[in-house]
Write an enzyme that holds these catalytic residues in place. Sequence first.
Site, PDB file in Angstrom:
ATOM      1  N   LYS A  37       0.832  -1.202   0.000  1.00 36.96           N
ATOM      2  CA  LYS A  37       0.000   0.000   0.000  1.00 36.96           C
ATOM      3  C   LYS A  37       0.867   1.253   0.000  1.00 36.96           C
ATOM      4  CE  LYS A  37      -0.704  -0.559   5.014  1.00 36.96           C
ATOM      5  NZ  LYS A  37      -0.821   0.585   5.880  1.00 36.96           N
ATOM      6  N   TYR A 253      16.412  29.958   6.228  1.00 33.74           N
ATOM      7  CA  TYR A 253      15.223  30.735   6.584  1.00 33.74           C
ATOM      8  C   TYR A 253      15.188  31.030   8.075  1.00 33.74           C
ATOM      9  CZ  TYR A 253      13.185  30.068   1.977  1.00 33.74           C
ATOM     10  OH  TYR A 253      12.940  30.096   0.624  1.00 33.74           O
TER      11      TYR A 253
END
Lengths: 360, 360
Positions: A37, A253
């Site tokens: 999955k 940042y």
Amino acid sequence: MNILTRPILEINYDNLLSNYISLTKAANEAIPAAVIKDDAYGLGAKSVASVLYTRANCRHFFVAHAVEGEKIVENAQEAKIYVLQGIGNDNLDVFQKHHQLIPVISSPEMFAFWKANKLPDIKPVIQIETGLNRLGFREKDLQKLSDDDLKEFSIVMSHLACADEKEHFMNQRQLEQFTQLKKKFFPNIPASLSASDGVFLGADFHFEMVRLGAALYGINSTPYRQNQMRNVVTIKAPILQITTLPKGEFVGYSATYRASSERKIAIISIGYGDGLPRSLSNVGKVFFKNKEKIEECRIIGRVSMDNIICDITNISHAQVGDLAYIAADFYTIDDVARDAGTIAYELISRIGKNSRFLRN
Amino acid sequence: MNILTRPILEINYDNLLSNYISLTKAANEAIPAAVIKDDAYGLGAKSVASVLYTRANCRHFFVAHAVEGEKIVENAQEAKIYVLQGIGNDNLDVFQKHHQLIPVISSPEMFAFWKANKLPDIKPVIQIETGLNRLGFREKDLQKLSDDDLKEFSIVMSHLACADEKEHFMNQRQLEQFTQLKKKFFPNIPASLSASDGVFLGADFHFEMVRLGAALYGINSTPYRQNQMRNVVTIKAPILQITTLPKGEFVGYSATYRASSERKIAIISIGYGDGLPRSLSNVGKVFFKNKEKIEECRIIGRVSMDNIICDITNISHAQVGDLAYIAADFYTIDDVARDAGTIAYELISRIGKNSRFLRN
């Protein structure tokens, strides 16, 4: 000079196969089913299914969604593909198109849908609840099923909550609950309780089918002991630039890193857009190979969408175009996930989901 | 009863357009370029590019990787597509095939590669470093370029580190550094310093081109004040099952939640495989709409790969098949990201990267 721009994801299919074989042995007589999955936990369901189908004769696969199963039907034509999230109005057409797909029915409401929309020659799986308190029929739901209803199903399954902790009290409790409900409602059909981690709880937990996921991909699903699996995932990314960071300068940042002395830094082409967790900011490590030696350095500043910045002051040989290792056999996806404050399942399910990765 | 299994991602393209127009106005005379790297921050670069190209006449796009640019050339045939990670041995072929792609050159090494592998009629962008200490030429690198070298470039750009904090000292410092280097080395070509957040630092920061990313997608890139943008992203997922959790029972992997009293719970079809951060375990919220009322409930236990479990004791009307809101205009991707301990940029760059999502 070799100028490179793209991150690289390498899957070691031989080790994947070896893990499949080890797990199959550990599960004794139980039928091994491969859980692929979420695009085989991000690694690529088509390739993983093909390898297991053709090289290891795997004939049972679990996916979460019908659309995931649809992607592998071509690569595993004789296989049965069980769909854990089941069947409904938004995927009935996919089941109707591909008769290899078998829904897992987990609620009375979905069972009512099934009875109104039965697929010819398909006997669904029933999921029962034994303690995880996620999807599945409770005992009171089972009591409402007629004898004919009970005969609709081909396999009875449940799922363990704490199988990665061998001594957890939940394991025995769920085993007893599962054994009792199976005996009472489904005495004559095959049963499946364990995923990878459950395989190592002992033969009582094996029943007729085991569902092999995490451990296939090299994740340590038994963290109470050293990993018995081989490494499957290697993540690398190239150095785009090397430069000197003067003392006192900030990085990234929000200027979360400041150089206490002059540093040599490398800008590396991988970021959270590639699935590298942003929580590795100022924490994560990357590695360089120098002949046989593994050299470690630290991510400094914030992880940005496309890049990380690393302090390579002590890596004298590093050059633009060299590949930094994010995860490898010497520092596995479990290690990276721990640094990021999560589990390898989440880590690899994110990595490689963009188109930038070069793949082997 | 409507049985549904798949999560849903809705993009409000009208609001995206409205954000583009607002930002364009705020940037005055500067050319607006749309940043659609990382598949438009996960929202789908093809659709986003098409909408901006056809409905707003956007002719400048930024991507991180050449392979990302390649995906939108058909949808934006007259546009220029700037590639931030630049050009190298592993993507030269992509540039050769698509003459809309323009590399951003950020290091002397990459510039050497460019000179050895020039593309006809293409003038690259040069990135210079002004304080973020990520990619870009430093002053000492620029000094080594010949007059002919300097004439190679069509645009000079840099990137701000702290533009989401209006009063941060770095903003002024980077502006001065950028202005000085531009004047000295690139007096006659257009310049670009600001992304979305920089647009709101004032006209000094606009130069000739602004690069609109986060704010386009509704992210608040000016967190020091209320969001000026419209919401673009709605994330929903269906209830697969509703059941009663008896007092004392545990929920989810590792049994991290225990019911202090009987609860009503819903199992909802979305998990970290769909990009929902696992850090929302026992913390995150989901919402139901009851006519005009918004009702809130809590994720309990761990987020698993395909499902979350929510306490819906107080949501009397909830039924199997109902859609739970994860993010919407009343609880935005910024809110969800904050709950998860990260930023909306990382959140949306993960959401929707699998094939399970139904999209509008």
